[in-house]
Design a protein around this motif. Structure first.
Motif, PDB file in Angstrom:
ATOM      1  N   ALA A 106       0.837  -1.201   0.000  1.00 39.34           N
ATOM      2  CA  ALA A 106       0.000   0.000   0.000  1.00 39.34           C
ATOM      3  C   ALA A 106       0.874   1.255   0.000  1.00 39.34           C
ATOM      4  O   ALA A 106       0.575   2.227  -0.690  1.00 39.34           O
ATOM      5  N   ASN A 107       1.956   1.243   0.768  1.00 39.58           N
ATOM      6  CA  ASN A 107       2.895   2.370   0.771  1.00 39.58           C
ATOM      7  C   ASN A 107       3.501   2.571  -0.613  1.00 39.58           C
ATOM      8  O   ASN A 107       3.770   3.697  -1.042  1.00 39.58           O
ATOM      9  N   GLN A 108       3.733   1.466  -1.309  1.00 39.08           N
ATOM     10  CA  GLN A 108       4.286   1.568  -2.659  1.00 39.08           C
ATOM     11  C   GLN A 108       3.290   2.205  -3.620  1.00 39.08           C
ATOM     12  O   GLN A 108       3.676   2.983  -4.501  1.00 39.08           O
ATOM     13  N   LEU A 109       2.005   1.881  -3.460  1.00 39.96           N
ATOM     14  CA  LEU A 109       0.990   2.500  -4.309  1.00 39.96           C
ATOM     15  C   LEU A 109       0.970   4.011  -4.133  1.00 39.96           C
ATOM     16  O   LEU A 109       0.680   4.763  -5.073  1.00 39.96           O
ATOM     17  N   LEU A 110       1.280   4.463  -2.934  1.00 35.00           N
ATOM     18  CA  LEU A 110       1.296   5.894  -2.664  1.00 35.00           C
ATOM     19  C   LEU A 110       2.297   6.610  -3.563  1.00 35.00           C
ATOM     20  O   LEU A 110       2.123   7.781  -3.904  1.00 35.00           O
ATOM     21  N   CYS A 128      -8.114  -4.707  -8.225  1.00 34.78           N
ATOM     22  CA  CYS A 128      -8.629  -3.672  -9.120  1.00 34.78           C
ATOM     23  C   CYS A 128      -9.056  -2.493  -8.249  1.00 34.78           C
ATOM     24  O   CYS A 128      -9.967  -2.629  -7.418  1.00 34.78           O
ATOM     25  N   LEU A 129      -8.405  -1.346  -8.447  1.00 39.34           N
ATOM     26  CA  LEU A 129      -8.593  -0.225  -7.528  1.00 39.34           C
ATOM     27  C   LEU A 129      -8.917   1.058  -8.282  1.00 39.34           C
ATOM     28  O   LEU A 129      -8.770   1.150  -9.501  1.00 39.34           O
ATOM     29  N   GLN A 130      -9.346   2.061  -7.513  1.00 35.66           N
ATOM     30  CA  GLN A 130      -9.633   3.393  -8.020  1.00 35.66           C
ATOM     31  C   GLN A 130      -8.615   4.385  -7.463  1.00 35.66           C
ATOM     32  O   GLN A 130      -8.029   4.156  -6.390  1.00 35.66           O
ATOM     33  N   PRO A 131      -8.384   5.514  -8.151  1.00 36.65           N
ATOM     34  CA  PRO A 131      -7.423   6.507  -7.650  1.00 36.65           C
ATOM     35  C   PRO A 131      -7.727   6.999  -6.236  1.00 36.65           C
ATOM     36  O   PRO A 131      -6.813   7.372  -5.499  1.00 36.65           O
ATOM     37  N   LYS A 132      -9.014   6.958  -5.849  1.00 37.90           N
ATOM     38  CA  LYS A 132      -9.379   7.420  -4.512  1.00 37.90           C
ATOM     39  C   LYS A 132      -8.695   6.597  -3.431  1.00 37.90           C
ATOM     40  O   LYS A 132      -8.440   7.075  -2.320  1.00 37.90           O
ATOM     41  N   ILE A 133      -8.375   5.342  -3.731  1.00 38.45           N
ATOM     42  CA  ILE A 133      -7.726   4.465  -2.760  1.00 38.45           C
ATOM     43  C   ILE A 133      -6.350   5.030  -2.381  1.00 38.45           C
ATOM     44  O   ILE A 133      -5.916   4.926  -1.234  1.00 38.45           O
ATOM     45  N   ILE A 134      -5.670   5.629  -3.348  1.00 39.69           N
ATOM     46  CA  ILE A 134      -4.359   6.208  -3.065  1.00 39.69           C
ATOM     47  C   ILE A 134      -4.499   7.366  -2.068  1.00 39.69           C
ATOM     48  O   ILE A 134      -3.646   7.564  -1.194  1.00 39.69           O
ATOM     49  N   GLU A 135      -5.594   8.123  -2.183  1.00 36.41           N
ATOM     50  CA  GLU A 135      -5.849   9.197  -1.226  1.00 36.41           C
ATOM     51  C   GLU A 135      -6.070   8.629   0.180  1.00 36.41           C
ATOM     52  O   GLU A 135      -5.593   9.193   1.175  1.00 36.41           O
ATOM     53  N   TYR A 141       1.907  -0.462   5.394  1.00 40.74           N
ATOM     54  CA  TYR A 141       0.564  -1.002   5.233  1.00 40.74           C
ATOM     55  C   TYR A 141       0.496  -1.920   4.019  1.00 40.74           C
ATOM     56  O   TYR A 141       1.109  -1.642   2.985  1.00 40.74           O
ATOM     57  N   SER A 142      -0.288  -2.968   4.160  1.00 44.61           N
ATOM     58  CA  SER A 142      -0.601  -3.810   3.000  1.00 44.61           C
ATOM     59  C   SER A 142      -1.921  -3.331   2.406  1.00 44.61           C
ATOM     60  O   SER A 142      -2.721  -2.669   3.080  1.00 44.61           O
ATOM     61  N   ILE A 143      -2.157  -3.661   1.144  1.00 42.94           N
ATOM     62  CA  ILE A 143      -3.432  -3.291   0.522  1.00 42.94           C
ATOM     63  C   ILE A 143      -4.583  -3.988   1.229  1.00 42.94           C
ATOM     64  O   ILE A 143      -5.681  -3.442   1.343  1.00 42.94           O
ATOM     65  N   THR A 144      -4.328  -5.194   1.742  1.00 39.77           N
ATOM     66  CA  THR A 144      -5.369  -5.905   2.490  1.00 39.77           C
ATOM     67  C   THR A 144      -5.798  -5.108   3.719  1.00 39.77           C
ATOM     68  O   THR A 144      -6.989  -5.036   4.042  1.00 39.77           O
ATOM     69  N   GLU A 145      -4.852  -4.486   4.414  1.00 41.02           N
ATOM     70  CA  GLU A 145      -5.191  -3.647   5.573  1.00 41.02           C
ATOM     71  C   GLU A 145      -6.027  -2.446   5.144  1.00 41.02           C
ATOM     72  O   GLU A 145      -6.942  -2.022   5.855  1.00 41.02           O
ATOM     73  N   ILE A 146      -5.721  -1.901   3.985  1.00 39.20           N
ATOM     74  CA  ILE A 146      -6.493  -0.764   3.476  1.00 39.20           C
ATOM     75  C   ILE A 146      -7.923  -1.202   3.169  1.00 39.20           C
ATOM     76  O   ILE A 146      -8.892  -0.483   3.453  1.00 39.20           O
ATOM     77  N   LEU A 147      -8.082  -2.405   2.596  1.00 40.36           N
ATOM     78  CA  LEU A 147      -9.426  -2.919   2.306  1.00 40.36           C
ATOM     79  C   LEU A 147     -10.249  -3.047   3.590  1.00 40.36           C
ATOM     80  O   LEU A 147     -11.452  -2.777   3.601  1.00 40.36           O
ATOM     81  N   LYS A 148      -9.595  -3.469   4.665  1.00 38.32           N
ATOM     82  CA  LYS A 148     -10.291  -3.607   5.951  1.00 38.32           C
ATOM     83  C   LYS A 148     -10.865  -2.271   6.401  1.00 38.32           C
ATOM     84  O   LYS A 148     -12.004  -2.186   6.863  1.00 38.32           O
TER      85      LYS A 148
END
Length: 319
Positions: free
Chosen positions: A97-101, A211-218, A234-241
């Motif tokens: 998730a940090n990498q997506l940022l 499959c994600l949207q730009p809002k997820i990066i925010e 953070y992992s993307i899984t934690e963000i989904l939670k």
């Protein structure tokens, strides 16, 4: 908005695993896993790529990509300095998730994100592109049965997914760490104390493809900024939670049709070798994935020479 964007995370593996994974060859032409991922993505219609890469690997990755992608395919490279900033000999993997940022500004529409150390199969890329094209708000996590995601040896992290029976949307997700089976076939893991259940073979788990949207990066940016620990990963899984609990963004799960292969481990590499050999024999992959073409200026010069000599350039397969 461009919904054909694929983000490939190439920096998430511990350094002691990475050397074998990068050089391990698959198929009759000894291709790297990275090549199969690109081939599958291009085959179904992805035409814009964002690669997250360590600075030390940038030159090598650019060369690989330029040798494989045609001129009409857009590619961007985002440097992750996390590993170069770590003093430990074997730093922990960077949170995906940090990498997506780091990709903020590179994505304007829905996108698909994967890890470069896993084999998902072409059907997964096809399903991802179809989802991105029809969804302007929903996001999705690709899943598989827990049993199908485990290496013979080694521990893995997986997100256990539970759906709402009525809406079929993701209702709860638990990130479980260090999952493995002991000699008796019993699951062992290190997970959150509040996790109420036990692990079973048929549990639906995340496989590092979303499959994600730009809002997820925010949302990721807000979580990182508000974390008490500035180095929190953070992992993307934690963000989904967090998304499931505190937002109204619909989260779907898409079950993979094919087996998932985790190529970080030797056992996964061996199983994947047999799988790809079978796919090549069945004609799903060519013997050589990407045939090298002469540089454009070289092609032009050769064609002019052949024309001057009265030769047909088609005989030499220049077109």
């Amino acid at each position: 908005m461009n919904s054909n964007t694929l983000i490939v995370i190439t920096t998430g593996i511990k350094s002691n695993q990475r050397s074998t994974n990068e050089t391990y060859g698959y198929g009759p032409s000894n291709e790297q896993l990275f090549s199969y991922l690109l081939f599958d993505a291009l085959s179904v219609g992805f035409d814009r790529f964002v690669f997250i890469v360590r600075k030390s690997k940038l030159k090598e990755l650019k060369q690989q990509v330029n040798n494989k992608l045609q001129n009409n395919i857009k590619s961007h490279f985002v440097i992750d300095n996390y590993f170069s900033q770590q003093q430990q000999a074997n730093p922990k993997p960077r949170g995906n998730a940090n990498q997506l940022l780091l990709c903020k500004g590179f994505v304007k529409g829905p996108f698909f994100v994967i890890n470069s150390d896993s084999f998902y199969g072409r059907n997964t890329f096809k399903a991802a592109l179809q989802f991105l094209r029809r969804n302007k708000r929903n996001i999705a996590a690709f899943t598989n049965n827990l049993y199908n995601t485990l290496p013979y040896y080694g521990k893995v992290n997986r997100g256990i997914c539970f759906k709402n029976n009525k809406t079929q949307l993701l209702s709860k997700v638990w990130e479980i760490h260090d999952i493995f089976k002991d000699a008796r076939g019993n699951y062992k893991f290190h997970g959150p104390k509040e996790y109420p259940g036990v692990l079973e073979d048929n549990l639906n788990v995340t496989v590092g493809a979303f499959c994600l949207q730009p809002k997820i990066i925010e949302i990721i940016g807000a979580m990182v900024a508000s974390a008490k620990n500035g180095n929190k990963q953070y992992s993307i899984t934690e963000i989904l939670k967090v998304i499931v609990q505190f937002t109204d963004i619909p989260v779907e799960t898409i079950k993979m049709k094919s087996k998932f292969f985790d190529a970080r481990f030797k056992s996964g590499q061996i199983m994947l070798t047999h799988k790809i050999e079978a796919l090549v024999e069945n004609g799903e992959y060519p013997l050589v994935l990407f045939k090298k073409q002469p540089h454009s200026s070289v092609r032009h010069s050769l064609k002019r020479l052949f024309h001057y000599l009265g030769w047909k350039s088609q005989v030499f397969s220049l077109d």
